[in-house]
Motif scaffolding. Structure first.
Motif, mmCIF file in Angstrom:
data_model
loop_
_atom_site.group_PDB
_atom_site.id
_atom_site.type_symbol
_atom_site.label_atom_id
_atom_site.label_comp_id
_atom_site.label_asym_id
_atom_site.label_seq_id
_atom_site.Cartn_x
_atom_site.Cartn_y
_atom_site.Cartn_z
ATOM 1 N N UNK A 68 67.585 42.436 60.283
ATOM 2 C CA UNK A 68 67.235 41.152 60.891
ATOM 3 C C UNK A 68 65.953 40.546 60.287
ATOM 4 N N UNK A 69 64.888 41.341 60.074
ATOM 5 C CA UNK A 69 63.713 40.765 59.422
ATOM 6 C C UNK A 69 64.012 40.227 58.028
ATOM 7 N N UNK A 70 64.837 40.947 57.267
ATOM 8 C CA UNK A 70 65.172 40.474 55.922
ATOM 9 C C UNK A 70 66.069 39.238 55.974
ATOM 10 N N UNK A 71 66.942 39.181 56.962
ATOM 11 C CA UNK A 71 67.788 38.000 57.127
ATOM 12 C C UNK A 71 66.924 36.777 57.445
ATOM 13 N N UNK A 72 65.962 36.962 58.345
ATOM 14 C CA UNK A 72 65.052 35.865 58.686
ATOM 15 C C UNK A 72 64.222 35.454 57.468
ATOM 16 N N UNK A 131 57.155 38.762 58.083
ATOM 17 C CA UNK A 131 58.502 39.279 58.342
ATOM 18 C C UNK A 131 58.561 40.808 58.281
ATOM 19 N N UNK A 132 57.427 41.446 58.056
ATOM 20 C CA UNK A 132 57.418 42.907 57.963
ATOM 21 C C UNK A 132 57.436 43.507 59.365
ATOM 22 N N UNK A 133 58.469 44.274 59.713
ATOM 23 C CA UNK A 133 58.537 44.867 61.065
ATOM 24 C C UNK A 133 57.496 45.974 61.222
ATOM 25 N N UNK A 134 57.125 46.275 62.444
ATOM 26 C CA UNK A 134 56.150 47.346 62.681
ATOM 27 C C UNK A 134 56.701 48.712 62.282
ATOM 28 N N UNK A 135 55.772 49.622 62.008
ATOM 29 C CA UNK A 135 56.135 50.995 61.637
ATOM 30 C C UNK A 135 57.076 51.032 60.434
ATOM 31 N N UNK A 175 59.005 47.475 51.727
ATOM 32 C CA UNK A 175 59.561 46.248 52.307
ATOM 33 C C UNK A 175 59.149 45.035 51.488
ATOM 34 N N UNK A 176 57.891 44.998 51.055
ATOM 35 C CA UNK A 176 57.414 43.874 50.249
ATOM 36 C C UNK A 176 58.156 43.795 48.925
ATOM 37 N N UNK A 177 58.422 44.942 48.319
ATOM 38 C CA UNK A 177 59.159 44.946 47.054
ATOM 39 C C UNK A 177 60.578 44.407 47.235
ATOM 40 N N UNK A 178 61.207 44.736 48.373
ATOM 41 C CA UNK A 178 62.530 44.179 48.665
ATOM 42 C C UNK A 178 62.428 42.663 48.831
ATOM 43 N N UNK A 179 61.381 42.195 49.498
ATOM 44 C CA UNK A 179 61.176 40.756 49.650
ATOM 45 C C UNK A 179 61.014 40.083 48.294
ATOM 46 N N UNK A 180 60.301 40.733 47.396
ATOM 47 C CA UNK A 180 60.106 40.179 46.051
ATOM 48 C C UNK A 180 61.449 40.025 45.347
ATOM 49 N N UNK A 181 62.286 41.051 45.440
ATOM 50 C CA UNK A 181 63.609 40.992 44.802
ATOM 51 C C UNK A 181 64.421 39.825 45.371
ATOM 52 N N UNK A 182 64.405 39.674 46.688
ATOM 53 C CA UNK A 182 65.141 38.572 47.323
ATOM 54 C C UNK A 182 64.614 37.226 46.842
ATOM 55 N N UNK A 183 63.281 37.072 46.793
ATOM 56 C CA UNK A 183 62.691 35.810 46.355
ATOM 57 C C UNK A 183 63.050 35.495 44.912
ATOM 58 N N UNK A 184 63.042 36.500 44.067
ATOM 59 C CA UNK A 184 63.393 36.299 42.655
ATOM 60 C C UNK A 184 64.856 35.901 42.516
ATOM 61 N N UNK A 185 65.747 36.554 43.269
ATOM 62 C CA UNK A 185 67.179 36.214 43.217
ATOM 63 C C UNK A 185 67.398 34.771 43.675
#
Length: 218
Positions: A6-10, A146-150, A156-166
Motif C-alpha cells: 500500500x505505501x508503494x502504491x500510494x 511514504x516509508x512505513x514504520x519499522x 525501501x528508498x531504493x525501491x522508490x528510486x527504481x519506481x521513479x526511474x521507471x
C-alpha cells in the motif's frame, strides 16, 4: 499482503502525477529530441535517469541531507546549476539556428554524428538533473513520506528510486515518441528560430527559479 504494498502504491500514484507535471526534465527532453533526433532524446532520458538514481542513492544513504543542513553546500550547487541553465538558454536565445539538423557535409559524417548523438544528450540530461538541487531536496522530502514504520529505510528508498526511474522512462519516452515524428515541421527555419528563443527563455527562467530557491536550512 506485504506491508510495503500500500505505501508503494500510494508513492507510485503520487510520483506519477509529479512525473507528468511539466518541468525542467520534460523541456530538456523535448528540446533535445526535436533538435537532435531520437538517439539524443533517448540519451537525455538515460542521463536524467542516472541523475535521479544518484540523487536517490544519496538520499538512501543520507548524503543529500547535506543540502538540507548546509546553506553553503546548497548555495554552491544551486549557483552551478543556475549558471549552467542560463548559459544553455542564452545561447539558444541569442544564437537561434536556421535548422535543427544540418544538411551539409558528407553522408558518412552525418551518419556518424547521428549515431553519436546519444552521448551529448546523455550528458545534458544528467548534468541538468545533478545540478538541480531541487531534485535532491524533492527526493529527501517527498520519498520519506511514504516509508512505513519499522521498515528498512535504505531498501525501501531504493525501491522508490527504481519506481521513479521507471515512471520517468515511460513518460519521457512517450514525449520523445511524439516529438520525433514532427521533426519535419520543427525543421522549418521560422519554427526553429522561435523554438530556440522560446526554449532559451524557458531555460533562463528555470535557472533563475533555481537561483532564487531558498535553502531548507535557512
Amino acid at each position: 499482503m506485504h506491508q510495503w504494498f500500500l505505501p508503494l502504491l500510494a508513492f507510485t500514484t503520487a510520483a506519477a502525477i509529479f512525473t507528468i507535471t511539466p518541468g525542467l526534465d520534460s523541456v530538456m527532453v523535448l528540446r533535445t529530441a526535436a533538435s537532435d533526433g531520437r538517439r539524443a532524446g533517448v540519451g537525455a532520458i538515460f542521463g536524467i535517469a542516472v541523475g535521479l538514481s544518484l540523487w536517490g542513492l544519496a538520499a538512501a544513504f543520507g548524503l543529500t541531507a547535506l543540502l538540507a543542513a548546509s546553506s553553503t553546500a546548497f548555495f554552491i550547487v544551486k549557483c552551478v546549476g543556475a549558471v549552467y541553465l542560463v548559459w544553455i538558454g542564452a545561447n539558444q536565445l541569442l544564437r537561434p539556428r536556421m535548422a535543427l539538423t544540418t544538411e551539409a557535409g558528407p553522408e558518412q559524417a552525418r551518419q556518424v554524428e547521428h549515431r553519436n548523438a546519444f552521448w551529448p544528450g546523455f550528458r545534458r540530461g544528467m548534468l541538468t538533473d545533478l545540478l538541480n538541487p531541487k531534485a535532491g531536496i524533492f527526493v529527501i522530502t517527498f520519498f520519506p513520506q511514504f516509508i512505513p514504520p519499522a521498515t528498512d529505510v535504505v531498501a525501501f528508498t531504493l525501491v522508490q528510486v527504481v519506481i521513479q526511474v521507471v515512471l520517468t522512462f515511460i513518460w519521457l519516452g512517450l514525449l520523445v515518441a511524439l516529438t520525433v515524428p514532427l521533426a519535419q515541421f520543427f525543421n522549418r527555419p521560422v519554427v526553429v528560430r522561435r523554438l530556440d528563443r522560446l526554449t532559451g527563455l524557458v531555460f533562463i527562467a528555470f535557472g533563475a527559479k533555481i537561483f532564487l530557491t531558498d535553502s531548507p536550512s535557512s
